[in-house]
Design an enzyme around this catalytic site. Structure first.
Site, PDB file in Angstrom:
ATOM      1  N   CYS A 197     -38.276 -37.753 -84.756  1.00 35.61           N
ATOM      2  CA  CYS A 197     -39.457 -38.151 -83.622  1.00 35.61           C
ATOM      3  C   CYS A 197     -39.056 -37.278 -82.602  1.00 35.61           C
ATOM      4  CB  CYS A 197     -39.189 -39.636 -83.277  1.00 35.61           C
ATOM      5  SG  CYS A 197     -37.553 -40.113 -82.851  1.00 35.61           S
TER       6      CYS A 197
ATOM      7  N   CYS B  25     -36.667 -46.629 -80.770  1.00 41.19           N
ATOM      8  CA  CYS B  25     -36.189 -46.208 -79.326  1.00 41.19           C
ATOM      9  C   CYS B  25     -34.988 -47.171 -79.070  1.00 41.19           C
ATOM     10  CB  CYS B  25     -37.212 -45.868 -78.433  1.00 41.19           C
ATOM     11  SG  CYS B  25     -38.608 -44.897 -78.549  1.00 41.19           S
TER      12      CYS B  25
END
Length: 151
Positions: A34, A103
């Site tokens: 990512c 995250c």
């Protein structure tokens, strides 16, 4: 993808941004899939996190989770701080969309790596346990059985 007001606040007004000079512990984590990269630096006094800073290269959710985990950990005993979970970070931010849960994994892993780095520098045993984002089979976009509101 809708974000909570808290996520937007921590993204647009992140807390504890920067790097501590001569930190007691450093945690660098990232995910090439990512592109999010995080660095967390800590100062520790009497096994409590006395100061903490972060630098994050990534999306808004990556910045918000980094900011939140530093707010949560500041002043905590390292044994408590290392237990902060991805779900706790997401809950403190009033939720994250499922595709952005990775995250909060990176943010908590960065903190764990910084705490273990501090302990190893002190000649002590690491306490963080598994660092999910360092596992080559870790899928950053997997929901990981967390149910979150996508509102």
């Amino acid at each position: 993808m809708l974000y909570s007001d808290k996520v937007m606040d921590h993204f647009t007004n992140p807390r504890n941004v920067g790097i501590l000079e001569d930190p007691d512990g450093v945690g660098e984590v990232g995910n090439p899939t990512c592109g999010d990269m995080m660095k967390i630096t800590i100062d520790v006094a009497d096994d409590k996190i006395s100061d903490i800073k972060f630098q994050t290269l990534g999306c808004g959710a990556a910045i918000a989770t980094s900011s939140m985990v530093t707010e949560m950990a500041k002043g905590m005993d390292i044994h408590d701080a290392v237990q902060i979970s991805k779900k706790q970070v997401a809950d403190e931010l009033d939720g994250l969309p499922a595709p952005k849960m990775h995250c909060s994994v990176l943010a908590t892993d960065g903190l764990k790596v910084a705490i273990d780095d501090y302990l190893v520098k002190q000649g002590r045993e690491p306490i963080a346990g598994e660092i999910k984002s360092s596992d080559p089979t870790f899928d950053p976009h997997e929901d990981e059985d967390i149910e979150l509101d996508d509102e």
